[in-house]
Structures are given as C-alpha cells and as structure tokens.
Design a protein around this motif. Structure first.
Motif, PDB file in Angstrom:
ATOM      1  N   ALA A  48     -47.477  37.893 -20.267  1.00 40.92           N
ATOM      2  CA  ALA A  48     -46.565  39.013 -19.992  1.00 40.92           C
ATOM      3  C   ALA A  48     -46.807  39.511 -18.579  1.00 40.92           C
ATOM      4  CB  ALA A  48     -46.788  40.130 -21.015  1.00 40.92           C
ATOM      5  N   ARG A  49     -48.062  39.628 -18.300  1.00 42.21           N
ATOM      6  CA  ARG A  49     -48.398  40.105 -16.970  1.00 42.21           C
ATOM      7  C   ARG A  49     -47.856  39.185 -15.909  1.00 42.21           C
ATOM      8  NH1 ARG A  49     -52.963  39.215 -14.376  1.00 42.21           N
ATOM      9  NH2 ARG A  49     -53.893  38.264 -16.215  1.00 42.21           N
ATOM     10  N   LEU A  50     -48.127  37.916 -16.203  1.00 42.57           N
ATOM     11  CA  LEU A  50     -47.651  36.968 -15.221  1.00 42.57           C
ATOM     12  C   LEU A  50     -46.133  36.999 -15.167  1.00 42.57           C
ATOM     13  CD1 LEU A  50     -50.081  34.056 -15.972  1.00 42.57           C
ATOM     14  CD2 LEU A  50     -50.042  35.540 -13.987  1.00 42.57           C
ATOM     15  N   SER A  51     -45.585  37.081 -16.396  1.00 42.03           N
ATOM     16  CA  SER A  51     -44.126  37.111 -16.406  1.00 42.03           C
ATOM     17  C   SER A  51     -43.611  38.309 -15.646  1.00 42.03           C
ATOM     18  CB  SER A  51     -43.617  37.160 -17.849  1.00 42.03           C
ATOM     19  OG  SER A  51     -44.013  38.394 -18.441  1.00 42.03           O
ATOM     20  N   LYS A  52     -44.365  39.332 -15.745  1.00 46.38           N
ATOM     21  CA  LYS A  52     -43.935  40.491 -14.966  1.00 46.38           C
ATOM     22  C   LYS A  52     -43.916  40.140 -13.497  1.00 46.38           C
ATOM     23  CE  LYS A  52     -45.640  44.012 -18.086  1.00 46.38           C
ATOM     24  NZ  LYS A  52     -46.698  44.994 -18.338  1.00 46.38           N
ATOM     25  N   LYS A  53     -44.966  39.437 -13.159  1.00 43.52           N
ATOM     26  CA  LYS A  53     -45.002  39.044 -11.767  1.00 43.52           C
ATOM     27  C   LYS A  53     -43.826  38.138 -11.460  1.00 43.52           C
ATOM     28  CE  LYS A  53     -50.011  39.198 -11.567  1.00 43.52           C
ATOM     29  NZ  LYS A  53     -51.234  38.377 -11.473  1.00 43.52           N
ATOM     30  N   ASP A  54     -43.581  37.257 -12.399  1.00 44.41           N
ATOM     31  CA  ASP A  54     -42.479  36.340 -12.168  1.00 44.41           C
ATOM     32  C   ASP A  54     -41.157  37.087 -12.172  1.00 44.41           C
ATOM     33  OD1 ASP A  54     -44.067  33.855 -14.266  1.00 44.41           O
ATOM     34  OD2 ASP A  54     -44.349  34.425 -12.174  1.00 44.41           O
ATOM     35  N   GLY A  56     -40.478  39.775 -11.089  1.00 43.79           N
ATOM     36  CA  GLY A  56     -40.151  40.312  -9.769  1.00 43.79           C
ATOM     37  C   GLY A  56     -39.437  39.260  -8.940  1.00 43.79           C
ATOM     38  N   GLY A  57     -40.028  38.057  -9.045  1.00 45.37           N
ATOM     39  CA  GLY A  57     -39.335  36.972  -8.372  1.00 45.37           C
ATOM     40  C   GLY A  57     -39.164  37.169  -6.892  1.00 45.37           C
ATOM     41  N   GLN A  58     -40.017  37.960  -6.312  1.00 43.84           N
ATOM     42  CA  GLN A  58     -39.859  38.199  -4.885  1.00 43.84           C
ATOM     43  C   GLN A  58     -41.025  37.566  -4.155  1.00 43.84           C
ATOM     44  OE1 GLN A  58     -39.668  42.367  -4.604  1.00 43.84           O
ATOM     45  NE2 GLN A  58     -37.683  42.526  -5.621  1.00 43.84           N
ATOM     46  N   THR A  59     -40.879  37.497  -2.899  1.00 39.88           N
ATOM     47  CA  THR A  59     -41.890  36.850  -2.080  1.00 39.88           C
ATOM     48  C   THR A  59     -43.271  37.451  -2.291  1.00 39.88           C
ATOM     49  OG1 THR A  59     -41.245  38.269  -0.278  1.00 39.88           O
ATOM     50  CG2 THR A  59     -40.259  36.070  -0.371  1.00 39.88           C
ATOM     51  N   PRO A  60     -43.417  38.733  -2.312  1.00 38.77           N
ATOM     52  CA  PRO A  60     -44.781  39.252  -2.510  1.00 38.77           C
ATOM     53  C   PRO A  60     -45.365  38.801  -3.838  1.00 38.77           C
ATOM     54  CG  PRO A  60     -43.170  41.020  -2.550  1.00 38.77           C
ATOM     55  CD  PRO A  60     -42.477  39.813  -2.063  1.00 38.77           C
ATOM     56  N   GLN A  61     -44.537  38.797  -4.830  1.00 42.04           N
ATOM     57  CA  GLN A  61     -45.055  38.361  -6.121  1.00 42.04           C
ATOM     58  C   GLN A  61     -45.377  36.883  -6.085  1.00 42.04           C
ATOM     59  OE1 GLN A  61     -42.439  39.515  -9.181  1.00 42.04           O
ATOM     60  NE2 GLN A  61     -42.808  41.713  -8.894  1.00 42.04           N
ATOM     61  N   ALA A 142     -51.585  45.504  -3.011  1.00 43.90           N
ATOM     62  CA  ALA A 142     -51.670  46.690  -3.871  1.00 43.90           C
ATOM     63  C   ALA A 142     -51.292  46.308  -5.290  1.00 43.90           C
ATOM     64  CB  ALA A 142     -50.764  47.785  -3.336  1.00 43.90           C
ATOM     65  N   ASN A 143     -50.226  45.558  -5.366  1.00 45.21           N
ATOM     66  CA  ASN A 143     -49.782  45.160  -6.696  1.00 45.21           C
ATOM     67  C   ASN A 143     -50.856  44.337  -7.391  1.00 45.21           C
ATOM     68  OD1 ASN A 143     -47.420  46.408  -6.284  1.00 45.21           O
ATOM     69  ND2 ASN A 143     -46.338  44.614  -5.539  1.00 45.21           N
ATOM     70  N   SER A 144     -51.423  43.426  -6.646  1.00 40.27           N
ATOM     71  CA  SER A 144     -52.431  42.589  -7.281  1.00 40.27           C
ATOM     72  C   SER A 144     -53.584  43.442  -7.749  1.00 40.27           C
ATOM     73  CB  SER A 144     -52.921  41.526  -6.295  1.00 40.27           C
ATOM     74  OG  SER A 144     -53.579  42.163  -5.221  1.00 40.27           O
ATOM     75  N   SER A 145     -53.997  44.318  -6.917  1.00 33.13           N
ATOM     76  CA  SER A 145     -55.107  45.161  -7.311  1.00 33.13           C
ATOM     77  C   SER A 145     -54.722  45.981  -8.522  1.00 33.13           C
ATOM     78  CB  SER A 145     -55.510  46.059  -6.152  1.00 33.13           C
ATOM     79  OG  SER A 145     -54.455  46.933  -5.839  1.00 33.13           O
ATOM     80  N   ILE A 146     -53.529  46.473  -8.456  1.00 38.42           N
ATOM     81  CA  ILE A 146     -53.104  47.329  -9.568  1.00 38.42           C
ATOM     82  C   ILE A 146     -52.984  46.489 -10.839  1.00 38.42           C
ATOM     83  CG2 ILE A 146     -51.219  48.687 -10.476  1.00 38.42           C
ATOM     84  CD1 ILE A 146     -50.637  49.418  -7.499  1.00 38.42           C
ATOM     85  N   THR A 147     -52.327  45.342 -10.662  1.00 38.88           N
ATOM     86  CA  THR A 147     -52.149  44.509 -11.839  1.00 38.88           C
ATOM     87  C   THR A 147     -53.494  44.035 -12.344  1.00 38.88           C
ATOM     88  OG1 THR A 147     -51.862  42.640 -10.355  1.00 38.88           O
ATOM     89  CG2 THR A 147     -49.872  43.740 -11.142  1.00 38.88           C
ATOM     90  N   SER A 148     -54.365  43.773 -11.417  1.00 39.43           N
ATOM     91  CA  SER A 148     -55.664  43.323 -11.890  1.00 39.43           C
ATOM     92  C   SER A 148     -56.312  44.397 -12.738  1.00 39.43           C
ATOM     93  CB  SER A 148     -56.540  42.960 -10.699  1.00 39.43           C
ATOM     94  OG  SER A 148     -56.808  44.125  -9.962  1.00 39.43           O
ATOM     95  N   LYS A 149     -56.036  45.582 -12.400  1.00 34.51           N
ATOM     96  CA  LYS A 149     -56.654  46.643 -13.192  1.00 34.51           C
ATOM     97  C   LYS A 149     -56.194  46.581 -14.631  1.00 34.51           C
ATOM     98  CE  LYS A 149     -56.509  49.821  -9.376  1.00 34.51           C
ATOM     99  NZ  LYS A 149     -55.863  51.043  -8.912  1.00 34.51           N
ATOM    100  N   ASP A 150     -54.925  46.271 -14.768  1.00 35.48           N
ATOM    101  CA  ASP A 150     -54.392  46.356 -16.116  1.00 35.48           C
ATOM    102  C   ASP A 150     -55.145  45.483 -17.095  1.00 35.48           C
ATOM    103  OD1 ASP A 150     -52.613  48.077 -15.103  1.00 35.48           O
ATOM    104  OD2 ASP A 150     -51.023  46.616 -14.852  1.00 35.48           O
TER     105      ASP A 150
END
Lengths: 806, 75
Positions: A48-54, A56-61, A142-150
């Motif tokens: 799910a997390r990854l899918s969330k990242k996916d 986004g589908g944007q370059t940062p993700q 930031a997102n990675s850090s944040i997501t990593s927290k989750d």
C-alpha cells in the motif's frame, strides 16, 4: 522499473507466503503465521505504501522508488545477502534468524527481513535526504523520510522508532524551521531596516537548506532574515533614498539661507507638511528664478510703455528709501523671518538698482513675498501688516507705479514661490477662515491698509494707463475689497480674505500678494495716511459685499456710508447697488475699472456666497441672484473693457512668463495652479474673471470634513500631507459626478437631479448589484435624517414618510 | 459621516455645466456616493501603504491608487 521494484516486493511477499506455508516448521508456525500475517500486513501495508508512492506517479516519487530499490538492494546485500529470491531461502530460517537477531529480535526470517528492509529505509533516510537534497528536489526526501516513518510506526514500536526518530526529528526540524522563522520575522524586519545586505545572502542560503540537515543549524541562525523581506527591503531602500534626498534638499536649503532665500525655503519647509520634499525642491528652484524673472520682466514691461517708465522711475527713486525705512521699522516689531525677508529684499533691491522698476518690484515683491510666506505661517495677520505698511508707504508717493510693480512682482514671484506656497496656504487659510472665521484683529488690520490703498488706487486708476489694467484692476480691486471691511469686521474680513484669495486664484496668483499687502493693518506708523484712512473708511463701509471699485470710491464716497449701512443688513442689496455703482464708475472712470468691477463682482459674489451660507439662507435664491448679477456685470464690463486693452501683448508676456514658471514647478503645485491658470495665456483678465465667476470655483469640501471621513474609513494613521492630493482627487471626482448626474437628468428631460439618477450612477459604478440593493448602502452609510428622506418609514396611523409620489 | 457634508450641494452645483437643481433627497444620495468613493479610496490606499510596510497612509500612496479608482468611478 518501479513496477519491478514493487513486483520485487510483492514477489517477495508472495514467495514468503508460498514458501512459508508448505514449509511451516512447528516452531515457526506461529511465528511464520505471524510473520506471514505480519508480512502480509506489512506487505500489504508496504505494498500500500509503495502503491501510494506509485499512485503519485510523479518524478519525485519515482526517485523515491529508485532510492527505495537501492535501499532494499543494499539492505539485502548487506544485511540480508539474499536477493529477492534469496529471501525465500532466508525464509528457511537459517540466515534470517541470524539476521533477524542482528536487526530484529523476534526471530522469524521473512518478518525480520521485511522489518530489516523497512528499518533500513529509515536508517538510510538521512543519506537519502542528503542525496535527494543534492540530486533531487527536497520534497522526495521529505516524503521518503515521512513515509519511512509510517512503516516504523505501524510495524514496530521501539526499535524502528529509535532509528526513525532521528529522521523524524530531522524532518520535524526541517518542517518546524519555518515557525521560528516567522516569529523572528518582526525582528528580522527591524534588522533589515537597519541593514539589508545580509538579508539576501541569508535568504539565498535559507532557500537551499530549508530541509537539509546540514544547513539546519545555519538556517536556524538565518531564519529571521528569510522571507519576502527582500522585496520589502527594496521598497525600504526607496524610502531611505527619499529621506536622503529630502535631507540633501534641506541641507541645500540651509545653504540657501545664507544667500537670503532661506525665508522662502523655511516657509516652504514649514509649509511642507503638505509637500514634504516637493516644496523644498520648489523653493530652491523658485528662488533663483524670482530674481532673474523679475529683472527680465521688468525690462519687458518698461520697453513697451514709455509713459510708465518715466512715472515709475520717479516713483521708484522715491519709493525705495521710504519702503526700506518702513519695512525696517515694521520688521523690528514683527517676526524674525520677516526681518530677514526685508533684509533680503533690500539686498535684492540693491541688486536690482540697475532698473528702477526692478527695484521697486523687488521691494514690493519681497514684502509681498514676505507677507505671503509669513501669512502662510501665521495665518497672515502679521504679514499683512508688513505688506500693508509697505503698500501704505508706497501709496502716498505714487500708487500707480507701486501697484504696477506689485503686479509684475506678483506675477513673477508670486507665481513661483509665493504662488505655489501662497496658493496652498491660501487654500488652507481660506478653508480655515471659511470654517473658523477670521479674527477680529485681522479685520481691523485689513481695514486700515486697505482704506489707504483704496484711495491711492483710486487716484492711480484715474491716472494709470492701460498697461497694467489687469495688474491694477486686481490690485485695486483688492484694495477696495480691503476697504470695504472696515465696518463689517468679522464678515467683511472673512469676505475680503475670501475675495482676495479667490481673486488671487482667479487671476492665477497675481492678485494674491497684493491682497495680502492690502490686508495688512497699518499701525500707528501710518499716521500720515490718517486722512486717507478716513476717506477709505467711508468707502470701505460700503463693502460688506466687497463690490465697490476703486474708482467708485471717489465719486460715491458720500453714498458709501449709506450703502455701508444697508450692506450690513442685506448682501443682496449691496450686490445690486454695488453693481449699479460699479457700472457707473466704470463708465465714468478709467478703463481698468471694469476689470476691477469684475473682480469685485466675482469676489462680491463669492463673499456673498459665504455669508449667505452662514446665514443659512436659501442657496438657490442666492445663486440665482448671483448669476443674475454676474450676467449684468459681465455685460457692462465687456462694453467698457474693450477700450482699455491696449497692451494685451504685454499682459500676455507677463502671463506667459508666469505660467511657464508655474509649469516648471512640481506637480504638487500644478494641481492647484493648473486650475487657476488653465486658461490660455492670451486671454485677457476679463475673460478669466468671467470664467471664474461663471465657474464659481468653490473650494469643495472643507478640509476638516474630508480628513475626518478619510481617517475614519482608513482606520490607520493618515498623514496630513494627503490632504492636497485628496482634495484634488475629490475635485476630479465631483467633476465627473456632476457631469454624469447632469447627463442622466437631461436624458430624462428633467432639470432636477433625482434620486433615481444617483441610484443609476451607483449601479453603473458597481456599488449596487442584484445582491446589494441601494437600501443596504443607505442604511450602512447615511445618517438617520438622510435615511428618512430616502427610505419610507411607516409611522402610526398608516402614515408613510416621505410621501410617495407614485 | 456624523456631520453633514458641508457645502456639498453648492460644490456639485458649481461643477455642473447646465442649470440643474438638487433635491435634498438626492443630495443625501450624492453624499452616499461620495462616502462610498472615499471608503474605497481609503481602503485601497491603506492596502498600498501596507504593501510598503508603512502603518501611515501618505500622499504618494493615495496618489498611486487614485487613478485606478477614478477610472472605476466613471459610470
């Protein structure tokens, strides 16, 4: 690629699930099931997390995913040496346990592996942050850090959280950096006010290191200076520049004081409440111009008129010493500034000694200038004294020359410095006088000099040539006006001032200095003119309406007292009588009389207007009367004026000069002057007078009311220098307003502006919509008494007020 | 606002070209128009002064705002 990563994770999970189930050892069943569940959950979560990242589908993700891939691979390679497929082997609990023990103590391989993977992410998050900051935009980090927290929060409790705390703390710091920044902005703003160079540097740094850990410390130090303040700094710079200019100007002006033009500058400064830097510049420019202009103008004037030159030369020689003496005497008793002015005048006079006229003019101008300035400062009483004394001195000797010189001087000097200053002063003073009422002392003062000036003027009028009909007429008019106020102290004084000022305006400032001169009160020093005074008093008695011309004073002296009495009672009567006398006088006496009468009439109308208003009489009636009178006067004047205009060219030159000087002045003065001098220079004074009379140049709303309303609506501090600008804006606004309303009424074939006209105007301006009816605005802004007129109110007995005509 | 606008009627009448009368009711309406105009003027000037980080409204603020506002109030 992303999908591959995701697939890898999913594949991993699938593998775990598939491999785990058949192999479930006893010991590990629970754990496996747990792990399976956890893996599934984590996997699901992770997916799910990854899918969330996916999603986004944007370059940062995408970048995130790559980083994740990298992490996973690294984690796998380092901690869990098995690749995706290897994890399955790991699942066999041989290696995983060891690895698990390394990272996670639970002991189940897949779970541990996943946990390790998850843990590795946060562990590596700082590294990713750095890389991201350097390579990628900050967001992904930031997102990675944040997501990593989750996941850490979700999956584990203590262990991961410890690792993530560091990342979280860093990110939190990065996020929270803004807050301390904002709080410091105020201080930063203040600091910026003092020095602005550092701000840019700090800001640039801040932009880069908003979230980066490395720069966090630097940010914290520099946060206060971050922000938009750079722009504001630029604006601040502008302000500082302005100040510098003003200071420089001030310094320059201070230097000017030595030369003697300080008085003007000072007055300009004192008056600069309205103009700040403008007046300063003006005074600087205007002062030198005066001398040059005067000299030039003098030559032009004299070149054309031979007769005048002879007369003036005689007068000039006589006047100088007397003027100087009188001036000096007066100065002693008056303000220091005035003394300086006179000293300057004397100096200027000496400079001008080459020409008779210039000297005279200088003497006349300077006292006039002084008067203008001092009046502006002190509201004219003392200055008037000086000028009045000066004029009084000059008058007995040869009033004609003096007046002419005054006129010339006025046009030149008055137009430049004094005009600008005096106009504004006059506006302020006029408004004050109109609103507050002149002091009795002024009236008394005005009476004496005016009376003297009147008599002299009368004599001059008969003698004077056509050269300065315009110049003389205003001056004479002013004198007459001054005289008229002897009996009617308060009213007359006000009227005279009003008239003098209005006449000044109407004539582009030519008259003003003269009026002031006339307005001065000669004190005991004028004993010699007591005889003249007595005569003047009798003449002045007439003028509550300020209408008698200079010439009139001679023949109608006897009739004046009678008129004076009647004038006190009714202004209208005076107007009528004065018009009659004026007409007669014009025909009898010299040419310039009609001009004077015009001025008188105009001033009389103006003066009538003010007392009428004060009397709260019906304005409509008065206006009609005034209009009638004006028409009559104009007709008469036109006829009589045709003959006297012999030197229009000369007058034109004077005016051209005057106008050009005025145009050179800053726009602040243009606003006031343009209205006065908007007429082409070629037009005669009569034409101008007529136009002004027709236009009835009302000053508009009073200053107190305007400023009061503006301050109320502004709800913040309002500096006083906005008043001239505001007044000018309101003038234009009223022009347009009246024009529009008139158009609407005419379109409806009506002669009266109706409520519906104004409502239509509001609608067109956009204040009234379908959403906002007129009544809402009425109730919001108007007082009760006004509202009653507009919105019908039902009272008892089915009585609706106001009565509906429909 | 609490005070009657002095000389408003005569000011308007002086500006009109032709000979028109002004009813007291419409005089009240004209006062409303001027108040609205001054209100928007003050608000715009206040915003402009704020933009320059000045708590005081100065002449140049008002002047910069006036042109736009006068154009809007053409009707």
């Amino acid at each position: 690629m992303d999908t591959t990563e995701d697939l890898s994770a999913r594949v991993l999970l699938k593998h775990i699930l598939t491999t785990e189930t058949p192999r479930t050892p006893i010991t590990r069943r629970t754990s496996k099931t747990q792990t399976d569940k956890k893996a599934a959950s984590s996997g699901t979560r992770r997916s799910a997390r990854l899918s969330k990242k996916d999603a986004g589908g944007q370059t940062p993700q995408d970048i995130l995913r790559r980083s994740l891939k990298h992490k996973i691979r690294e984690s796998i390679s380092t901690k869990s040496p098995l690749p995706v497929k290897r994890r399955t082997t790991v699942f066999r609990n041989t290696l995983t346990s060891a690895r698990a023990s390394e990272l996670f103590d639970e002991g189940d391989t897949p779970r541990h592996i996943l946990m390790n993977i998850l843990r590795t992410e946060p562990v590596k998050s700082p590294v990713v942050h750095e890389k991201a900051a350097s390579e990628e935009p900050q967001l992904p980090s930031a997102n990675s850090s944040i997501t990593s927290k989750d996941p850490s929060i979700e999956l584990s409790g203590l262990e991961l959280s410890d690792i993530t705390i560091g990342g979280a703390a860093s990110t939190a710091k990065g996020l929270s950096k803004k807050r301390p920044r904002r709080s410091l902005n105020v201080t930063a703003f203040e600091k910026r006010l003092q020095g602005g160079d550092d701000v840019e540097d700090e800001e640039s740094i801040d932009n880069h290191s908003s979230l980066s850990l490395s720069s966090s410390t630097s940010l914290s130090l520099k946060t206060p200076f971050v922000d938009v303040h750079t722009e504001k700094r630029g604006l601040q710079r502008r302000v500082s520049n302005r100040r510098k200019i003003t200071e420089e100007e001030f310094d320059a002006k201070m230097q000017m004081e030595e030369v003697g033009s300080v008085v003007l500058a000072e007055q300009g400064l004192s008056e600069s409440t309205h103009f700040e830097g403008f007046t300063l510049g003006l005074t600087k420019l205007s002062e030198p111009d005066i001398t040059t202009d005067i000299i030039n103008c003098d030559t032009a004037n004299y070149a054309q008129t031979d007769v005048m030159t002879s007369n003036f030369s005689i007068v000039a020689t006589q006047d100088k010493p007397t003027v100087m003496v009188s001036q000096l005497q007066r100065e002693m008793g008056e303000m220091e500034q005035e003394e300086q002015l006179e000293v300057e005048q004397s100096q200027l006079e000496r400079e001008k000694s080459a020409y008779v006229f210039p000297t005279e003019e200088g003497a006349v101008v300077e006292p006039q200038d002084e008067d203008c300035q001092s009046q502006s400062e002190k509201e004219g009483t003392e200055a008037q004294n000086e000028e009045g004394k000066h004029t009084a001195d000059c008058q007995p000797e040869d009033a004609v020359a003096m007046f002419e010189s005054e006129d010339v001087a006025e046009s030149q000097t008055g137009g430049r410095d004094d005009a600008a200053e005096s106009e504004e002063d006059e506006n302020g003073v006029e408004s004050q006088t109109e609103e507050e009422g002149a002091a009795d002392s002024q009236t008394e003062e005005d009476v004496a000099p005016r009376s003297q000036s009147e008599e002299e003027e009368d004599a001059e009028e008969c003698q004077s040539d056509q050269q300065d009909p315009a110049g003389n007429s205003p001056s004479e008019e002013e004198d007459v006006v001054a005289d008229s106020q002897t009996q009617d102290e308060n009213d007359g004084e006000q009227k005279d001032e009003h008239i003098s000022r209005r006449a000044y305006r109407s004539e582009g400032g030519l008259i003003m200095p003269v009026t002031r001169v006339e307005g001065d009160l000669p004190d005991s020093t004028e004993a010699g003119w007591s005889e003249e005074k007595s005569k003047a008093h009798s003449a002045s008695d007439l003028h509550s309406g300020l209408e008698l011309g200079g010439c009139e004073s001679s023949p109608p002296h006897t009739g004046i007292p009678d008129w004076a009495e009647s004038s006190n009672q009714g202004l209208d009567q005076n107007d009528v009588s004065s018009t009659e006398t004026e007409l007669d006088a014009d025909k009898e006496n010299s040419f310039h009389l009609p001009e004077l009468t015009h001025d008188m009439e105009d001033s009389g109308h103006l003066s009538d207007a003010s007392p009428e208003e004060a009397a709260a009489s019906d304005p409509a009636e008065q206006e009609e009367e005034e209009k009638e009178e004006e028409e009559e006067e104009w007709e008469d004047d036109e006829e009589s004026e045709e003959v006297p205009m012999k030197t229009p060219a000369f007058v034109k030159e004077k005016r051209n000069f005057f106008l050009s000087d005025l145009l050179a002045s800053p726009t602040a003065f243009k606003n006031i002057q343009s209205s006065d001098e908007g007429l082409p220079p070629g037009k005669t004074k009569q034409v101008r007078q007529r136009k002004t009379g027709a236009a009835k140049r009302e000053t508009g709303l009073p200053k107190s009311y305007l400023m009061n309303v503006f301050k109320h609506f502004a709800k913040t501090k309002v500096s006083a220098d906005v008043y001239p600008v505001l007044k000018d804006i309101m003038d234009k606004f009223f022009d347009r307003l009246a024009d529009d309303l008139e158009t609407y009424a005419v379109h409806a074939k009506r002669k009266t502006i109706e409520v519906e006209d104004v409502e239509l105007l509001l609608r067109r301006q956009g204040y009234v919509n379908d959403k906002v009816p007129v009544e809402v605005l009425i109730e919001k802004y108007l007082r009760m008494d006004q509202r009653k007129l507009l919105i019908p109110i039902a009272t008892s007995g089915n009585n609706v007020v106001p009565k509906r005509r429909r | 606002m609490l005070v009657k606008a002095p000389k408003l009627k005569s000011t308007i009448k002086s500006k009109t070209k032709g000979n028109v009368n002004v009813r007291p009711a419409s005089e009240a309406m004209i006062e409303l128009v001027t108040l609205l105009f001054l209100n928007s003027l003050a608000e715009e000037a206040k915003a402009k002064a704020f933009e320059e980080k000045s708590a005081t409204i100065r002449a140049h603020h008002v002047k910069a705002v006036s042109k736009k506002l006068l154009k809007k109030a053409r009707g």
